[in-house]
Design a protein around this motif. Structure first.
Motif, PDB file in Angstrom:
ATOM      1  N   ILE A 117      -2.891   1.223  11.804  1.00 33.61           N
ATOM      2  CA  ILE A 117      -4.119   0.446  11.592  1.00 33.61           C
ATOM      3  C   ILE A 117      -4.186  -0.042  10.146  1.00 33.61           C
ATOM      4  N   HIS A 118      -3.751   0.800   9.221  1.00 37.16           N
ATOM      5  CA  HIS A 118      -3.782   0.447   7.802  1.00 37.16           C
ATOM      6  C   HIS A 118      -2.959  -0.807   7.487  1.00 37.16           C
ATOM      7  N   GLU A 119      -1.925  -1.073   8.277  1.00 37.45           N
ATOM      8  CA  GLU A 119      -1.076  -2.224   7.997  1.00 37.45           C
ATOM      9  C   GLU A 119      -1.861  -3.534   8.031  1.00 37.45           C
ATOM     10  N   TYR A 120      -2.949  -3.559   8.787  1.00 35.11           N
ATOM     11  CA  TYR A 120      -3.750  -4.775   8.920  1.00 35.11           C
ATOM     12  C   TYR A 120      -4.862  -4.857   7.877  1.00 35.11           C
ATOM     13  N   ILE A 121      -4.997  -3.806   7.073  1.00 30.67           N
ATOM     14  CA  ILE A 121      -6.035  -3.785   6.031  1.00 30.67           C
ATOM     15  C   ILE A 121      -5.378  -4.195   4.723  1.00 30.67           C
ATOM     16  N   ARG A 122      -5.548  -5.462   4.366  1.00 31.92           N
ATOM     17  CA  ARG A 122      -4.889  -5.991   3.182  1.00 31.92           C
ATOM     18  C   ARG A 122      -5.756  -7.044   2.522  1.00 31.92           C
ATOM     19  N   GLY A 123      -5.491  -7.285   1.264  1.00 31.48           N
ATOM     20  CA  GLY A 123      -6.263  -8.280   0.525  1.00 31.48           C
ATOM     21  C   GLY A 123      -5.890  -8.236  -0.946  1.00 31.48           C
ATOM     22  N   ARG A 124      -6.851  -8.581  -1.802  1.00 31.61           N
ATOM     23  CA  ARG A 124      -6.634  -8.568  -3.237  1.00 31.61           C
ATOM     24  C   ARG A 124      -7.861  -7.969  -3.915  1.00 31.61           C
ATOM     25  N   TYR A 125      -7.633  -7.302  -5.032  1.00 25.30           N
ATOM     26  CA  TYR A 125      -8.746  -6.811  -5.835  1.00 25.30           C
ATOM     27  C   TYR A 125      -8.405  -6.976  -7.304  1.00 25.30           C
ATOM     28  N   THR A 126      -9.425  -6.920  -8.145  1.00 29.30           N
ATOM     29  CA  THR A 126      -9.243  -7.081  -9.579  1.00 29.30           C
ATOM     30  C   THR A 126      -9.241  -5.719 -10.243  1.00 29.30           C
ATOM     31  N   THR A 127      -8.202  -5.434 -11.001  1.00 29.07           N
ATOM     32  CA  THR A 127      -8.108  -4.150 -11.697  1.00 29.07           C
ATOM     33  C   THR A 127      -8.993  -4.165 -12.942  1.00 29.07           C
ATOM     34  N   ASN A 128      -9.100  -3.031 -13.599  1.00 31.26           N
ATOM     35  CA  ASN A 128      -9.902  -2.942 -14.819  1.00 31.26           C
ATOM     36  C   ASN A 128      -9.303  -3.733 -15.980  1.00 31.26           C
ATOM     37  N   THR A 129      -8.030  -4.113 -15.856  1.00 32.83           N
ATOM     38  CA  THR A 129      -7.402  -4.933 -16.897  1.00 32.83           C
ATOM     39  C   THR A 129      -7.482  -6.419 -16.577  1.00 32.83           C
ATOM     40  N   GLY A 130      -8.144  -6.763 -15.462  1.00 34.59           N
ATOM     41  CA  GLY A 130      -8.297  -8.163 -15.085  1.00 34.59           C
ATOM     42  C   GLY A 130      -7.202  -8.698 -14.198  1.00 34.59           C
ATOM     43  N   GLU A 131      -6.244  -7.867 -13.820  1.00 32.29           N
ATOM     44  CA  GLU A 131      -5.147  -8.299 -12.951  1.00 32.29           C
ATOM     45  C   GLU A 131      -5.625  -8.442 -11.517  1.00 32.29           C
ATOM     46  N   LYS A 132      -5.237  -9.534 -10.858  1.00 25.42           N
ATOM     47  CA  LYS A 132      -5.509  -9.728  -9.434  1.00 25.42           C
ATOM     48  C   LYS A 132      -4.368  -9.073  -8.660  1.00 25.42           C
ATOM     49  N   ARG A 133      -4.659  -7.979  -8.032  1.00 23.13           N
ATOM     50  CA  ARG A 133      -3.593  -7.183  -7.416  1.00 23.13           C
ATOM     51  C   ARG A 133      -3.703  -7.218  -5.891  1.00 23.13           C
ATOM     52  N   PRO A 134      -2.615  -7.571  -5.199  1.00 22.32           N
ATOM     53  CA  PRO A 134      -2.632  -7.483  -3.730  1.00 22.32           C
ATOM     54  C   PRO A 134      -2.560  -6.021  -3.295  1.00 22.32           C
TER      55      PRO A 134
END
Length: 313
Positions: A117-134
């Motif tokens: 189920i986790h394989e379908y949970i994906r996206g992007r978030y912003t780290t505390n350093t400002g990096e856009k991380r998938p």
């Protein structure tokens, strides 16, 4: 009066089983299987997960997990917690109890199902350093964070509010025994080198500190956790359990979440006594032995790894 009590008991059971009118079939099926499972009656895992302190631990685990922006992104972007909170709760309970009480094949299968189920949970978030991380929910660091938060919450709340055993401890074998037991679940969820002692747990949690933060998404999630859509008969008790979760949080997480223990002015309000009272009432309502544990004991008796009830003691 009997009708009121019966309705309250039905509502309470429904909260933990997604409003199932009977014991869910998956719990009954834990009686099946070909071995005793990863844990048994004398294990730290059974002591903790068979205790009512899990009600406080579940709340606390959500609070801790919300501090990681990657973990929270998965919840906010993909979870049905707003529209179907009982369904999400029931799914989490099913995995925990299946790993705790099922045979080894069933525990592995349940974990693999979650990972799928986790394989379908994906996206992007912003780290505390400002990096856009998938991210995906199966990223190693997110799997580790969820495991650590779970272990910390269930261990900490049981030490704070759990029953004492003959040796004076809240957990047979002590806290390290629980961390070591639940490392098995971490390995099933593909967590590399999960902690097996409290010292290792603390060190691995500390390594995540630079990644944690409080923001608007945390505040929104916190507001929901603080006031979920429960039946009116459960709301007062839940407020006590939420206060207990906050009071037993590690201080650094309580500060990050901008939460405070209940006080009248500068004087802290007692939390332990009312918490244990609420847990005792829930224990009375749900019964001394949960269906998952009863099914596991029946399986173990059938396989000869545990004595029949009349021969125990």
């Amino acid at each position: 009066m009997e009708n009121i009590v019966a309705r309250w008991q039905r509502e309470l059971r429904g909260t933990f089983s997604n409003n199932s009118p009977t014991v869910p079939q998956w719990e009954r099926d834990l009686e099946k299987g070909d071995d005793g499972g990863y844990f048994g009656p004398e294990s730290a895992a059974w002591a903790v997960h068979g205790s009512m302190t899990t009600l406080v631990a579940g709340i606390q685990a959500l609070l801790i997990q919300a501090l990681h922006p990657g973990a929270l992104a998965g919840v906010q972007d993909h979870s049905s917690y707003r529209t179907d909170p009982l369904g999400r709760l029931a799914g989490t309970i099913r995995w925990i109890f299946t790993v705790s009480y099922g045979d080894t094949a069933t525990a592995r299968a349940a974990s693999e199902k979650v990972l799928h189920i986790h394989e379908y949970i994906r996206g992007r978030y912003t780290t505390n350093t400002g990096e856009k991380r998938p991210y995906t929910a199966n990223d190693p660091d997110l799997l580790r964070w969820i495991h650590l938060a779970f272990t910390q919450a269930f261990l900490g709340t049981h030490l704070a509010y759990g029953p004492r055993h003959g040796n004076g401890t809240a957990i047979p074998g002590g806290p390290d025994a629980y961390v070591a037991d639940w490392a098995v679940a971490g390995a099933l969820m593909r967590v590399d080198n999960p902690p097996t002692t409290v010292a290792e747990l603390s060190a691995q949690l500390a390594a995540f500190t630079p990644e944690l933060r409080y923001d608007e998404r945390v505040a929104e999630t916190l507001a929901f956790i603080k006031n979920p859509p429960l039946p009116r008969s459960q709301q007062a008790g839940y407020r006590v359990l939420f206060a207990a979760a906050v009071a037993s949080l590690p201080a650094e997480y309580r500060k990050l979440l901008r939460l405070q223990t209940p006080k009248i002015g500068p004087v802290p309000l007692p939390v332990t006594v009312p918490t244990k009272a609420v847990l005792a009432v829930v224990h009375w309502s749900l019964g001394a032995t949960g269906p998952s544990e009863a099914a596991a004991r029946a399986r173990r008796t059938r396989l000869g790894v545990e004595a029949a009830p009349s021969k125990r003691r």
